[in-house]
Design an enzyme around this catalytic site. Structure first.
Site, PDB file in Angstrom:
ATOM      1  CE  LYS A 224      72.281  28.979  39.130  1.00 15.56           C
ATOM      2  NZ  LYS A 224      72.403  27.719  39.878  1.00 15.56           N
ATOM      3  N   GLY A 277      74.600  24.409  29.802  1.00 15.91           N
ATOM      4  CA  GLY A 277      73.527  23.586  30.355  1.00 15.91           C
ATOM      5  C   GLY A 277      72.630  23.092  29.247  1.00 15.91           C
ATOM      6  CB  SER A 278      69.191  21.841  29.306  1.00 21.06           C
ATOM      7  OG  SER A 278      68.567  22.910  29.980  1.00 21.06           O
ATOM      8  N   GLY A 282      68.909  27.211  27.857  1.00 21.00           N
ATOM      9  CA  GLY A 282      69.632  28.165  26.995  1.00 21.00           C
ATOM     10  C   GLY A 282      68.669  29.135  26.328  1.00 21.00           C
ATOM     11  CD  GLU A 299      79.394  23.316  26.154  1.00 25.89           C
ATOM     12  OE1 GLU A 299      78.556  22.524  25.652  1.00 25.89           O
ATOM     13  OE2 GLU A 299      80.075  23.073  27.148  1.00 25.89           O
ATOM     14  CB  CYS A 334      77.557  18.852  26.597  1.00 26.21           C
ATOM     15  SG  CYS A 334      79.233  19.407  26.801  1.00 26.21           S
ATOM     16  CD  GLU A 431      72.324  16.743  26.333  1.00 28.17           C
ATOM     17  OE1 GLU A 431      71.604  17.693  26.716  1.00 28.17           O
ATOM     18  OE2 GLU A 431      73.547  16.848  26.148  1.00 28.17           O
TER      19      GLU A 431
HETATM   20  P1  NAP Z   1      69.959  23.135  33.404  1.00 31.26           P
HETATM   21  O1  NAP Z   1      68.701  23.347  34.113  1.00 31.26           O
HETATM   22  O2  NAP Z   1      70.123  23.651  32.027  1.00 31.26           O
HETATM   23  O3  NAP Z   1      71.094  23.728  34.382  1.00 31.26           O
HETATM   24  C1  NAP Z   1      72.229  24.439  34.012  1.00 31.26           C
HETATM   25  C2  NAP Z   1      72.370  25.692  34.871  1.00 31.26           C
HETATM   26  O4  NAP Z   1      71.324  26.610  34.553  1.00 31.26           O
HETATM   27  C3  NAP Z   1      72.261  25.439  36.358  1.00 31.26           C
HETATM   28  O5  NAP Z   1      73.139  26.290  37.063  1.00 31.26           O
HETATM   29  C4  NAP Z   1      70.825  25.807  36.622  1.00 31.26           C
HETATM   30  O6  NAP Z   1      70.555  26.117  37.965  1.00 31.26           O
HETATM   31  C5  NAP Z   1      70.651  27.008  35.734  1.00 31.26           C
HETATM   32  N1  NAP Z   1      69.262  27.339  35.420  1.00 31.26           N
HETATM   33  C6  NAP Z   1      68.182  26.532  35.397  1.00 31.26           C
HETATM   34  N2  NAP Z   1      67.072  27.226  35.083  1.00 31.26           N
HETATM   35  C7  NAP Z   1      67.441  28.504  34.912  1.00 31.26           C
HETATM   36  C8  NAP Z   1      66.756  29.703  34.583  1.00 31.26           C
HETATM   37  N3  NAP Z   1      65.426  29.727  34.379  1.00 31.26           N
HETATM   38  N4  NAP Z   1      67.457  30.848  34.495  1.00 31.26           N
HETATM   39  C9  NAP Z   1      68.776  30.857  34.693  1.00 31.26           C
HETATM   40  N5  NAP Z   1      69.488  29.761  35.023  1.00 31.26           N
HETATM   41  C10 NAP Z   1      68.838  28.583  35.126  1.00 31.26           C
HETATM   42  O7  NAP Z   1      70.313  21.624  33.392  1.00 31.26           O
HETATM   43  P2  NAP Z   1      69.826  20.517  34.446  1.00 31.26           P
HETATM   44  O8  NAP Z   1      68.418  20.650  34.878  1.00 31.26           O
HETATM   45  O9  NAP Z   1      70.785  20.580  35.546  1.00 31.26           O
HETATM   46  O10 NAP Z   1      69.949  19.249  33.523  1.00 31.26           O
HETATM   47  C11 NAP Z   1      68.906  19.002  32.586  1.00 31.26           C
HETATM   48  C12 NAP Z   1      69.427  18.480  31.293  1.00 31.26           C
HETATM   49  O11 NAP Z   1      70.280  19.450  30.706  1.00 31.26           O
HETATM   50  C13 NAP Z   1      70.301  17.255  31.397  1.00 31.26           C
HETATM   51  O12 NAP Z   1      69.567  16.090  31.469  1.00 31.26           O
HETATM   52  C14 NAP Z   1      71.092  17.370  30.136  1.00 31.26           C
HETATM   53  O13 NAP Z   1      70.364  16.864  29.070  1.00 31.26           O
HETATM   54  C15 NAP Z   1      71.286  18.850  29.964  1.00 31.26           C
HETATM   55  N6  NAP Z   1      72.595  19.329  30.458  1.00 31.26           N
HETATM   56  C16 NAP Z   1      73.526  19.684  29.540  1.00 31.26           C
HETATM   57  C17 NAP Z   1      74.771  20.122  29.970  1.00 31.26           C
HETATM   58  C18 NAP Z   1      75.841  20.520  29.019  1.00 31.26           C
HETATM   59  O14 NAP Z   1      76.994  20.571  29.401  1.00 31.26           O
HETATM   60  N7  NAP Z   1      75.514  20.832  27.799  1.00 31.26           N
HETATM   61  C19 NAP Z   1      75.058  20.183  31.331  1.00 31.26           C
HETATM   62  C20 NAP Z   1      74.075  19.841  32.260  1.00 31.26           C
HETATM   63  C21 NAP Z   1      72.843  19.413  31.794  1.00 31.26           C
HETATM   64  P3  NAP Z   1      70.065  24.915  38.920  1.00 31.26           P
HETATM   65  O15 NAP Z   1      71.132  23.907  38.920  1.00 31.26           O
HETATM   66  O16 NAP Z   1      69.882  25.525  40.228  1.00 31.26           O
HETATM   67  O17 NAP Z   1      68.790  24.396  38.302  1.00 31.26           O
END
Ligand code: NAP
Ligand code: MG
Length: 527
Positions: A224, A277-278, A282, A299, A334, A431
């Site tokens: 996804k 992701g976040s 996680g 990660e 990240c 972050e």
């Molecule tokens: P995120 O919500 O953690 O998104 C990462 C992935 O997880 C996306 O595919 C997201 O889908 C999915 N996701 C979200 N909620 C979920 C749930 N309840 N169950 C399963 N999967 C879920 O990150 P974001 O909102 O895009 O960004 C928020 C913050 O996360 C950023 O500001 C940053 O601090 C951090 N971040 C870290 C990384 C990294 O590489 N470590 C990457 C991106 C963001 P959707 O996109 O449809 O929400």
């Protein structure tokens, strides 16, 4: 208490209204840059999920908009998938794993198919780079020299492992069976059906980091992509079919995290979930995975210290390195070096140097060849980053440069350098995931190390010094999955990558990735 980084799920309608309110100002360059005819034709085709080797709309028939972050225009629409689509994709992956041709391939045949995916990514590099730039906002030139070739490279690298996944023979003693003889050995087998959930900062590369090792080790996958950036994953789906990967081995389902993502993480027939992701999401993934105790690798986020000592030698190199550590990919990395820690004697010089870099960076749409930094990925991310900037100002931090949104159209933020910060400030602790670096002076190594490690994260760190023994001592003391000495952001398919503390579980890439995607079976033969 909610931090300002907490996920606030803005309903799609509200988000659309917010986007519509964007003004007409612009940053630089024209957002009316012509899209190539190839990409334009691809965007016009209806977008569907890849399930069981076939393209299919969401079971609900619903779609959602995909935006160009440079001007908030709608690029295309993709399936708004939910539980039913995830169920179908997981069933297809299960069929492919249990009874499809995939498991009957020899390791060499499997490796060649994985290699072929890398070749096809390179053959389509221009198109993929353009699509990535349009969808994510990053400069096309960067996508063309970094994201796309690195995505191809991990398929080529992992393809080689397919023929080298070995167990051990183990001499055993079995004291309670005197006189008996045994032949004992281990096998490394694929985990099975793997769910993979990826973010929007490197959409193609994150898909590749996830898919390449899972496939090389013989698993079947449901991927996804992030709602903000689903396009290169869908294009990659076509590449999998062209490469001849059997049907059902890779399934790609677009949708929102709270619906499609949550259904995948909780699915009882998924054997493993791999997430980037976040840290906050996680933890949600870990809870969702508890239902069937599926394996989990994570990660997650970072707040990485980048430490410059006064004996660095060439200060210009360290300044350029510190600027690259935070501003690469608009700070949406990240492992970004978002906490710049500088020995007091050279603090002003380094901070001014990084600020000079920041001021020179040319903002613009990713498709404009003169652009050096594009917009942030989404309105949600723009709001998150500018909230942090406001909060830092209220708390008394000093903005050497930047500190606000740039223009009124698109999601641009000025590259920002902040000093006079305190450890308690949210911009120091959390972050930000934007082009914002906080700079702090230090005087002694003994004081520096606990401060550098004073974070819930432990993904990466940088150390700049010509004193080799100091470099090694500091690297050893830092609690981080990667330490770069006199360099930053050096990543390679052969190098394990992952986090200490709340930055994750497990290591991606290198042969460490095999641990994530195989499990060990001990076999004992009575002789
Ligand atoms: P995120 O919500 O953690 O998104 C990462 C992935 O997880 C996306 O595919 C997201 O889908 C999915 N996701 C979200 N909620 C979920 C749930 N309840 N169950 C399963 N999967 C879920 O990150 P974001 O909102 O895009 O960004 C928020 C913050 O996360 C950023 O500001 C940053 O601090 C951090 N971040 C870290 C990384 C990294 O590489 N470590 C990457 C991106 C963001 P959707 O996109 O449809 O929400
Ligand atoms: Mg998201």
């Amino acid at each position: 208490m909610k931090t300002i980084a907490s996920r606030s799920r803005v309903p799609t309608q509200t988000r659309k209204a917010l986007r519509a309110r964007n003004g007409n100002g612009h940053v630089s360059g024209s957002t009316k840059i012509k899209i190539s005819s190839r990409v334009a034709a691809w965007l016009k085709k209806p977008k569907q999920n890849l399930i069981g080797g076939k393209w299919a709309p969401a079971a609900s028939g619903k779609l959602f908009d995909v935006f160009n972050p440079a001007d908030a225009s709608v690029i295309t629409r993709v399936p708004d998938s939910g539980k039913e689509d995830i169920n179908r994709a997981v069933s297809a992956a299960r069929r492919a794993f249990e009874s499809g041709p995939w498991r009957r391939l020899t390791p060499s045949e499997r490796g060649k198919l994985v290699w072929k995916v890398g070749d096809l990514i390179l053959e389509n590099a221009d198109e993929l780079a353009e699509l990535e730039s349009l969808d994510n906002g990053k400069p096309r030139a960067i996508a063309r020299v970094a994201d796309v070739p690195l995505a191809a490279d991990i398929f080529h690298y992992m393809a080689g492992w397919a023929t080298k996944i070995e167990g051990n023979t183990i001499p055993i003693s079995v004291s309670y069976a005197p006189g008996s003889q045994f032949h004992a050995f281990t096998l490394r087998e694929p985990v099975g059906v793997v769910g993979q959930i990826i973010p929007w900062n490197f959409p193609l590369l994150m898909a590749a980091w996830k898919l390449a090792p899972a496939l090389a080790t013989g698993n079947c996958v449901v991927l996804k992509p992030a709602e903000q950036t689903p396009l290169t994953a869908l294009r990659l789906g076509e590449i999998f079919l062209d490469a001849g990967i059997p049907e059902g081995v890779v399934n790609i389902v677009t949708g929102f995290g709270e619906t499609a993502g949550a259904a995948l993480a909780a699915h009882d027939d998924v054997d493993k979930i791999a997430f980037t992701g976040s840290t906050e999401v996680g933890k949600i993934i870990v809870r969702a995975a508890a239902g069937n105790l599926k394996k989990v690798s994570l990660e997650l986020g970072g707040k990485s210290p980048n430490i410059v000592f006064k004996d660095v030698g060439d200060l210009d190199v360290a300044i350029a390195g510190a600027a690259n550590a935070i501003f690469f990919n608009h700070g949406q990395c990240c492992c970004a070096g978002s906490r710049l820690m500088v020995e007091r004697d050279i603090f002003d010089e380094v901070v001014e140097g990084v600020a000079r870099y920041a001021k020179k960076i040319k903002l613009g749409p990713g498709l404009d060849p003169s652009t050096e930094m594009g917009p942030l990925v989404s309105e949600e991310q723009l709001n998150r980053v500018t909230n942090y900037l406001r909060q830092g100002k209220q708390e008394g931090a000093c903005y050497v440069t930047g500190g606000s949104r740039a223009g009124e159209r698109g999601y641009f933020v000025r590259p920002t350098v902040v000093k006079d910060v305190k450890p308690s400030m949210s911009i120091v602790r959390e972050e930000i995931f934007g082009p914002v670096v906080v700079a702090e002076p230090f005087t002694k190594v003994e004081e520096l190390i606990p401060r550098a490690n004073q974070t819930q994260y432990g993904l990466a760190a940088g150390v700049w010094t010509r004193d080799i023994s100091k470099a090694h001592r500091v690297a050893a003391a830092l609690k981080a999955g990667t330490v770069w000495i006199n360099c930053y952001n050096i990543l390679d398919s052969a190098l394990p990558f992952g986090g200490y503390k709340q930055s994750g579980w497990g290591r991606e890439m290198g042969h460490a990735a095999l641990e994530l995607y195989t499990q060990t079976k001990a076999v004992v033969v009575g002789l």
